[in-house]
Scaffold this active site. Structure first.
Site, PDB file in Angstrom:
ATOM      1  N   ASP A 178       8.121   3.077  -3.788  1.00  0.00           N
ATOM      2  CA  ASP A 178       8.014   1.713  -4.326  1.00  0.00           C
ATOM      3  C   ASP A 178       8.272   0.649  -3.254  1.00  0.00           C
ATOM      4  OD1 ASP A 178       7.715   3.148  -6.604  1.00  0.00           O
ATOM      5  OD2 ASP A 178       9.415   2.309  -7.674  1.00  0.00           O
ATOM      6  N   ASP A 199       3.960   5.654  -4.935  1.00  0.00           N
ATOM      7  CA  ASP A 199       3.699   4.371  -5.622  1.00  0.00           C
ATOM      8  C   ASP A 199       4.035   3.198  -4.705  1.00  0.00           C
ATOM      9  OD1 ASP A 199       3.128   5.837  -7.949  1.00  0.00           O
ATOM     10  OD2 ASP A 199       5.198   5.715  -8.650  1.00  0.00           O
TER      11      ASP A 199
END
Ligand SMILES: *[C@@H]1O[C@H](CO)[C@@H](O)[C@H](O)[C@H]1NC(C)=O
Ligand SMILES: *[C@@H]1O[C@H](CO)[C@@H](O)[C@H](O)[C@H]1NC(C)=O
Ligand SMILES: *[C@@H]1O[C@H](CO)[C@@H](O)[C@H](O)[C@H]1NC(C)=O
Ligand SMILES: *[C@@H]1O[C@H](CO)[C@@H](O)[C@H](O)[C@H]1NC(C)=O
Length: 343
Positions: A178, A199
């Protein structure tokens, strides 16, 4: 005759004046009202970036430059909603680095199911901007938490971008899980460098990544099968979001899906991107869209490199023509004039 001559001379002069002035006018740099200098060694107005941000008044309407001299700045920096029109400027993304090591305890799937911020995920970011009208250039945002040992990685953001009309030029975003929460608003990432494994670009925003370099840093010998470059979260047909990668390249170590659908209207387009063999042949994963992939808009147009072979992609990837892709790659996707009003 004499009169004609005069008229054509005047016209000629006017044309020349316009030709000479026009480019200057169109690229006229937007003025900056003041400059605050940050220097970790003490030679500036402040040693910390947050102190400089705090000096900008709430409701600010004139561009203020915060110039950050080369160095490492170990701090979390927040640009609050009230402090718009800040230009944050470093001396190159390998020289001026903001870094911190905050992180979330808990698994990604648990957290995503409960909403992005169930456990304060977004607050882990080293750099957060909530204001509209912000520009950064030549600076790096780094989260070091997963840097050494990635075998038990957790969410640890480098940056959260949560305002409208925001541009990053030649910036670096370094993390693993992230890295960049490109959350809400319209954003322009220009020649940026974004590094991560899982991600590593996620959120709801509507953004063009122009000539950016995306680097996967999944360790070569890890148990992890593959990561996901993007997790776009568009929820409804009327929502404005979409991530568009225009030119630039995707490379690095390990394996990567181009994206997984955090919600059913996830929208991600790769256009003329140079992809190395880090890309898994299937290309995309449905994640929360499950079997309901009709409205997921994942597409690749005109990409090159060994990772761009679409022969074994998931059958639900959308196939856009050069004409259909135009609305995503044209700057009007994000820009209705705000970009040229930034310094
Ligand atoms: C991995 O991290 C989680 C959360 O940070 C922690 O609860 C768990 O004990 C860790 N596992 C190992 C093997 O270190
Ligand atoms: C990395 O973390 C894992 C799990 O927490 C642990 O088992 C392993 O020994 C660590 N490796 C190194 C090189 O520290
Ligand atoms: C694509 O990327 C590879 C690896 O970085 C590079 O060697 C190659 O020249 C690039 N191709 C183009 C057309 O830019
Ligand atoms: C998705 O489709 C597969 C194959 O048709 C089926 O086995 C599975 O149960 C479906 N999953 C859901 C959540 O509908």
């Amino acid at each position: 005759m004499e009169c004609h001559r005069t008229v054509s001379s005047v016209v000629l002069v006017l044309v020349l004046v316009l030709l000479l002035r026009w480019p200057a006018l169109s690229s006229a740099s937007v003025p900056v009202s003041r400059t605050i200098t940050v220097d970790s060694k003490g030679g500036g107005d402040f040693r910390s970036i947050q102190s400089a941000v705090n000096l900008v008044p709430d409701g600010n309407r004139e561009w203020v430059r915060i110039h950050v001299r080369a160095g490492g700045y170990r701090e979390k920096v927040t640009i609050p909603r009230e402090k718009g029109y800040i230009l944050l400027e470093g001396e190159g993304h390998s020289s001026t680095v903001i870094y911190f090591d905050d992180y979330v305890h808990g698994s990604t799937d648990d957290l995503m199911r409960r909403g992005a911020n169930a456990m304060g995920t977004l607050e882990t970011a080293t750099f957060r901007v909530y204001a509209n009208d912000f520009v950064a250039r030549d600076i790096a945002f780094t989260n070091t938490h997963n840097g050494v040992n990635k075998s038990n990685a957790t969410q640890a953001l480098a940056a959260l971008v949560d305002g409208d009309r925001i541009a990053f030029h030649r910036c670096a975003f370094n993390g693993f899980q992230d890295t960049l929460c490109d959350n809400t608003g319209r954003h322009y990432f220009h020649e940026c460098f974004i590094k991560g494994g899982v991600d590593f670009i996620f959120g709801y925003a509507r953004s063009i990544y122009d000539g950016c370099t995306l680097v996967s840093n999944i360790p070569l010998r890890s148990g992890r099968h593959a990561g996901w470059v993007t997790a776009h979260a568009r929820r409804h047909a009327g929502d404005p979001g979409g991530f568009v990668f225009k030119g630039g390249e995707l490379r690095g170590t390990g394996r990567q899906y181009l994206g997984r659908a955090w919600n059913k209207y996830a929208t991600v387009v790769y256009y003329h991107v140079n992809m190395s063999s880090v890309v898994v042949p299937k290309g995309w994963a449905p994640w929360y869209a499950g079997n309901d992939t009709n409205d997921v808009l994942f597409a690749e147009v005109g990409c090159i490199g060994p990772g761009s072979d679409m022969a074994r992609r998931v059958p639900w990837e959308k196939h856009l023509s050069e004409v259909e892709v135009e609305k995503f790659v044209d700057m009007s996707f994000i820009d209705d004039g705000w970009l040229s009003k930034q310094p």
